[in-house]
Design an enzyme around this catalytic site. Structure first.
Site, PDB file in Angstrom:
ATOM      1  N   ALA A   1       2.959  -5.328  -2.444  1.00 10.83           N
ATOM      2  CA  ALA A   1       3.317  -4.009  -2.976  1.00 10.83           C
ATOM      3  C   ALA A   1       2.057  -3.257  -3.364  1.00 10.83           C
ATOM      4  O   ALA A   1       1.061  -3.859  -3.781  1.00 10.83           O
ATOM      5  CB  ALA A   1       4.240  -4.152  -4.193  1.00 10.83           C
TER       6      ALA A   1
ATOM      7  N   SER B   1       0.835   4.140  -3.354  1.00 14.21           N
ATOM      8  CA  SER B   1       2.024   3.816  -2.563  1.00 14.21           C
ATOM      9  C   SER B   1       2.469   4.967  -1.666  1.00 14.21           C
ATOM     10  O   SER B   1       2.580   6.119  -2.101  1.00 14.21           O
ATOM     11  CB  SER B   1       3.188   3.446  -3.487  1.00 14.21           C
ATOM     12  OG  SER B   1       4.380   3.273  -2.753  1.00 14.21           O
TER      13      SER B   1
ATOM     14  N   HIS C   1       5.421   5.267  -0.667  1.00 12.33           N
ATOM     15  CA  HIS C   1       6.746   5.655  -1.138  1.00 12.33           C
ATOM     16  C   HIS C   1       6.672   6.851  -2.087  1.00 12.33           C
ATOM     17  O   HIS C   1       7.598   7.657  -2.147  1.00 12.33           O
ATOM     18  CB  HIS C   1       7.431   4.474  -1.822  1.00 12.33           C
ATOM     19  CG  HIS C   1       7.941   3.444  -0.861  1.00 12.33           C
ATOM     20  ND1 HIS C   1       9.133   3.569  -0.184  1.00 12.33           N
ATOM     21  CD2 HIS C   1       7.402   2.271  -0.445  1.00 12.33           C
ATOM     22  CE1 HIS C   1       9.321   2.514   0.597  1.00 12.33           C
ATOM     23  NE2 HIS C   1       8.281   1.715   0.457  1.00 12.33           N
TER      24      HIS C   1
ATOM     25  N   ASP D   1      12.053   2.102   3.515  1.00  6.45           N
ATOM     26  CA  ASP D   1      12.331   0.723   3.897  1.00  6.45           C
ATOM     27  C   ASP D   1      13.785   0.686   4.366  1.00  6.45           C
ATOM     28  O   ASP D   1      14.671   1.223   3.698  1.00  6.45           O
ATOM     29  CB  ASP D   1      12.163  -0.221   2.702  1.00  6.45           C
ATOM     30  CG  ASP D   1      10.717  -0.324   2.252  1.00  6.45           C
ATOM     31  OD1 ASP D   1       9.819  -0.044   3.053  1.00  6.45           O
ATOM     32  OD2 ASP D   1      10.501  -0.685   1.076  1.00  6.45           O
TER      33      ASP D   1
ATOM     34  N   GLU E   1       5.323  -5.696   7.839  1.00 10.81           N
ATOM     35  CA  GLU E   1       6.557  -5.141   7.291  1.00 10.81           C
ATOM     36  C   GLU E   1       7.306  -4.351   8.369  1.00 10.81           C
ATOM     37  O   GLU E   1       7.176  -3.122   8.456  1.00 10.81           O
ATOM     38  CB  GLU E   1       6.270  -4.238   6.083  1.00 10.81           C
ATOM     39  CG  GLU E   1       5.682  -4.972   4.887  1.00 10.81           C
ATOM     40  CD  GLU E   1       5.619  -4.107   3.634  1.00 10.81           C
ATOM     41  OE1 GLU E   1       6.064  -2.938   3.701  1.00 10.81           O
ATOM     42  OE2 GLU E   1       5.135  -4.589   2.606  1.00 10.81           O
TER      43      GLU E   1
ATOM     44  N   HIS F   1       9.306  -1.210   7.098  1.00 11.48           N
ATOM     45  CA  HIS F   1       8.679  -0.080   6.405  1.00 11.48           C
ATOM     46  C   HIS F   1       8.324   1.018   7.406  1.00 11.48           C
ATOM     47  O   HIS F   1       7.375   0.899   8.176  1.00 11.48           O
ATOM     48  CB  HIS F   1       7.417  -0.557   5.671  1.00 11.48           C
ATOM     49  CG  HIS F   1       6.719   0.530   4.907  1.00 11.48           C
ATOM     50  ND1 HIS F   1       6.798   0.652   3.534  1.00 11.48           N
ATOM     51  CD2 HIS F   1       5.914   1.542   5.315  1.00 11.48           C
ATOM     52  CE1 HIS F   1       6.068   1.685   3.138  1.00 11.48           C
ATOM     53  NE2 HIS F   1       5.521   2.253   4.215  1.00 11.48           N
TER      54      HIS F   1
END
Length: 214
Positions: free
Chosen positions: A114, A120, A122, A129, A178, A181
């Site tokens: 993370a 990030s 995000h 995700d 990932e 993602h």
């Protein structure tokens, strides 16, 4: 213009991070092509996107949300159901998530799983995700072999998304593989990356690897 000392010595001044590279804005957090990694944090660190749209309980920047809906709708028509798992996260939400990983696994491992708050994708509202309806291989590398994972690998780029942390690029991105993602960058950048055979934003923009925090 270079300072006189660099001209006289025949040296090139170290360049600051360029705002625009290959025609794309990569510094401004509001840019659809902003690059965020362990070497490049958001500025301001508590940035909040101006326009967020809801998608089944999650949120994305409006442009990314529109593309995601088309992506998921096309999958549905092909018999594949894709569910949103985690979209926009605020600075504080990311801090909470990251700190929980540190408590569970220690900081060294947490840093591969993370992003630290302020680093990030995000938080930009451009990352989602995704998962399967039953939660099969949720947030696990085996996701690549599930219907949703296979659809994403084959079709995400058609809608302006890339798999941001691809297999084999861990030393460049700083994160484990990932396949779930997705990062929205727009179809223009996706096309340029595909044309040049680039798999990561770091390689495409010539930013160098970002395996660890500075």
């Amino acid at each position: 213009m270079l300072p006189a000392m660099f001209v006289c010595l025949g040296l090139v001044a170290p360049a600051a991070t360029a705002a625009t590279v290959k025609g794309y804005e990569i510094d401004a957090p509001s840019s659809l092509q902003v690059v965020v990694n362990k070497h490049r944090k958001l500025n301001p660190q508590n940035y909040v996107p101006s326009r967020l749209a809801r998608i089944q309980g999650e949120s994305l920047r409006a442009e990314a949300a529109d593309a995601y809906k088309k992506f998921a709708s096309a999958a549905k028509k092909a018999g594949v159901t894709i569910v949103p798992v985690s979209g926009y996260r605020s600075y504080n939400q990311q801090a909470s998530l990251y700190n929980n990983y540190v408590l569970q696994y220690g900081q060294e491992t947490a840093d591969t799983l993370a992003a630290r708050p302020g680093h990030s994708e995000h938080q930009t509202g451009l990352a989602m995700d995704i998962g399967n309806p039953g939660g099969t291989c949720a947030l696990d590398p085996c996701f690549e072999n599930t219907p949703a994972g296979k659809w994403a690998a084959e079709h995400a780029d058609d809608y302006g998304f890339i798999i941001r942390y691809p297999k084999g690029a861990e030393a460049t991105t700083g994160y484990t593989y990932e396949p779930w993602h997705l990062r929205y960058v727009g179809t223009s950048l996706v096309g340029d990356m595909n044309d040049g055979g680039f798999r990561t934003l770091e390689d495409f923009f010539g930013l160098g690897a970002a395996p660890d925090y500075l």
